[in-house]
Enzyme design. Structure first.
Site, mmCIF file in Angstrom:
data_model
loop_
_atom_site.group_PDB
_atom_site.id
_atom_site.type_symbol
_atom_site.label_atom_id
_atom_site.label_comp_id
_atom_site.label_asym_id
_atom_site.label_seq_id
_atom_site.Cartn_x
_atom_site.Cartn_y
_atom_site.Cartn_z
ATOM 1 N N GLU A 275 -53.405 205.854 36.196
ATOM 2 C CA GLU A 275 -54.008 204.529 36.078
ATOM 3 C C GLU A 275 -53.743 203.678 37.316
ATOM 4 O O GLU A 275 -53.126 202.611 37.240
ATOM 5 C CB GLU A 275 -53.453 203.834 34.827
ATOM 6 C CG GLU A 275 -53.749 204.575 33.527
ATOM 7 C CD GLU A 275 -52.884 204.098 32.383
ATOM 8 O OE1 GLU A 275 -52.069 203.170 32.589
ATOM 9 O OE2 GLU A 275 -53.009 204.645 31.281
ATOM 10 N N GLY A 277 -54.391 200.971 40.145
ATOM 11 C CA GLY A 277 -55.185 199.753 40.256
ATOM 12 C C GLY A 277 -55.034 199.156 41.632
ATOM 13 O O GLY A 277 -55.986 199.067 42.412
ATOM 14 N N ARG A 314 -50.191 185.080 44.203
ATOM 15 C CA ARG A 314 -49.132 186.057 44.445
ATOM 16 C C ARG A 314 -47.999 185.524 45.335
ATOM 17 O O ARG A 314 -46.818 185.749 45.026
ATOM 18 C CB ARG A 314 -49.707 187.346 45.043
ATOM 19 C CG ARG A 314 -50.668 188.098 44.107
ATOM 20 C CD ARG A 314 -51.075 189.455 44.663
ATOM 21 N NE ARG A 314 -49.933 190.357 44.671
ATOM 22 C CZ ARG A 314 -49.245 190.693 45.753
ATOM 23 N NH1 ARG A 314 -49.595 190.201 46.945
ATOM 24 N NH2 ARG A 314 -48.228 191.517 45.670
ATOM 25 N N TYR A 318 -44.641 185.635 43.294
ATOM 26 C CA TYR A 318 -43.783 186.772 43.627
ATOM 27 C C TYR A 318 -43.096 186.649 44.982
ATOM 28 O O TYR A 318 -42.331 187.547 45.364
ATOM 29 C CB TYR A 318 -44.591 188.076 43.653
ATOM 30 C CG TYR A 318 -45.328 188.433 42.401
ATOM 31 C CD1 TYR A 318 -44.651 188.624 41.198
ATOM 32 C CD2 TYR A 318 -46.704 188.607 42.405
ATOM 33 C CE1 TYR A 318 -45.326 188.982 40.043
ATOM 34 C CE2 TYR A 318 -47.386 188.963 41.258
ATOM 35 C CZ TYR A 318 -46.689 189.151 40.076
ATOM 36 O OH TYR A 318 -47.365 189.503 38.939
ATOM 37 N N CYS A 346 -51.314 170.082 44.935
ATOM 38 C CA CYS A 346 -50.159 169.169 44.905
ATOM 39 C C CYS A 346 -48.930 169.858 44.312
ATOM 40 O O CYS A 346 -48.421 169.456 43.250
ATOM 41 C CB CYS A 346 -50.511 167.908 44.136
ATOM 42 S SG CYS A 346 -51.737 166.886 44.962
#
EC number: 4.1.1.20
Length: 421
Positions: A275, A277, A314, A318, A346
């Site tokens: 799987e 991605g 992201r 992260y 903001c």
């Protein structure tokens, strides 16, 4: 490898100059390369050549209908994690027998949706889910094809927020309890066990964690077969990382990943599902933005863009790195200077990069975030009432808008004011 290259000093998406797209659709926007998506799918398919297998694109990385349909026409299956993703897969003409339904919190409505519409298998993550699925399937007079997701307690060595195979993570059934759960499944109405599922995390940059997890799956397969279960399918998940910078050490190639699968489970005679991605979609996409201002602070310089954390979360979520490059290539010999690259939202967290070396880029010029094809548009929001940015697909010398930017009127129309206000 991707198909975003400079030609005569101008960044191109395949054969289309990026400024041409910007002039047509406005900024910011996402841009995907059909050639890159095709090549990356083919690398996984070829890595498992000679084995009975299905490459299922993990739709959570990029769920645009055009992207999913393109991959489906190449022969890909799809891994979905919600009823909405299931509906998208079917709308993109993915047949039910090529759809795998994963996720820790499937509702009974989602189970019924999948069983009514057609499903390859449902990856069950807990005993309560297994019992609920049994009740739903039995009430419909059908059998649900099931693979149990086991948690192998393997540390993938990836970011804390995308590790999924450790015993403290919320995913899967502890592998030590798997035999008991399979025994229960064999007695439940409406359940047909077909295999085992495992997935240990995302953005893995080494093969060793995969081999450790798959070795445990091989051992469990032999035990379950000895117990009388027919295990014909192994869903080995995804998670192979991509190079987010041009200079870092390259993660393993799909070919090396395929070799690890052969070494660990290749002798079991099972059909293999994977799987991927991020590796299929990540480097197949750019986020293109225009510079609004250059701002000089107290000891710091800022490049303020029209893209923001709501468009690409992201970095804020992260601490992720994306290469950010000028769309018009800097002249030879031009020196880079450190600058903070930020958006207009903001929030102090609306920062894409700090002290990033960049050649001079002025207001009105374009920059491109590389490796933005996975977990970019799908995680975007309308925070600060900013419209979702359009998505564009390029194939050769042509491009098309595959999701339009909503107007303010369209955004406002989704709200309603009670009569008593």
């Amino acid at each position: 490898m991707d198909h975003f290259l400079y030609r005569d000093g101008v960044l191109h998406a395949e054969d289309v100059p990026v400024p041409e797209i910007a002039a047509a659709v406005g900024t910011p926007f996402y841009c995907y390369s059909a050639a890159t998506l095709t090549r990356h799918f083919a690398l996984f398919d070829e890595a498992l050549d000679g084995m009975d297998h299905l490459v299922c694109f993990a739709m959570k990385a990029n769920s645009n209908l055009a992207v999913v349909k393109l991959l489906g026409e190449l022969g890909a299956g799809v891994d979905v994690v919600s009823g909405g993703e299931y509906a998208r897969a079917r709308a993109a003409d993915i047949p039910g027998e090529r759809i795998v339904f994963s996720g820790v919190g499937k509702t009974r409505a989602e189970m019924r949706q999948a069983l009514e519409g057609g499903i390859r298998q449902i990856n069950v993550e807990s005993e309560p889910e297994l019992r609920a699925l049994s009740e739903v399937a039995a009430s419909m007079g059908v059998e649900a094809p099931v693979a149990m997701r086991v948690n192998p307690d393997v540390d993938a060595g990836t970011h804390e927020k995308i590790a999924t195979g450790r015993k403290e993570d919320k995913f899967g059934i502890p592998i030590a309890r798997a035999r008991d759960v399979y025994a229960e499944a064999a007695l439940l109405p409406g359940i047909r066990v077909v295999g085992i599922d495992v997935h240990i995390g995302s953005q893995l940059t080494e093969i060793a964690p995969f081999e450790a997890a798959y070795g445990k799956v091989a051992e469990l397969t032999r035990m379950l077969r000895a117990d009388g279960h027919e295990i014909t399918r192994l869903d080995l998940g995804g998670g192979l990382g991509i190079p987010y910078t041009r200079s870092n050490e390259a993660p393993p190639l799909p070919r090396e990943y395929g070799e690890a699968i052969r070494r660990t489970v290749g002798d079991l005679g099972c059909e293999i599902e994977i799987e991927p991605g991020r590796l299929i979609a990540g480097n197949a996409g750019l986020l293109v933005s225009e510079v609004i201002y250059r701002k000089e602070g107290d000891g710091r310089s800022f490049l303020i863009l029209d893209a923001a954390m709501n468009d690409l979360v992201r970095p804020a979520m992260y601490g992720a790195w994306h290469d950010i490059v000028p769309v018009i290539e800097a002249a030879p010999g031009v020196e880079a200077a450190e600058i903070d690259i930020v958006g207009p939202v903001c929030e102090s967290g609306d920062t894409f990069a700090k002290a990033r070396p960049m050649p001079p880029v002025e207001p009105g010029e374009l920059v491109a975030f590389r490796s933005a094809g996975a977990y970019g548009a799908v995680m975007a929001s309308e925070y600060n009432s900013r419209p979702l940015v359009p998505e564009v697909l390029v194939q050769g010398d042509q491009f098309a808008v595959i999701r339009a930017r909503p107007t303010f009127d369209e955004m406002l129309a989704r709200d309603s004011i009670p009569e008593w206000l």
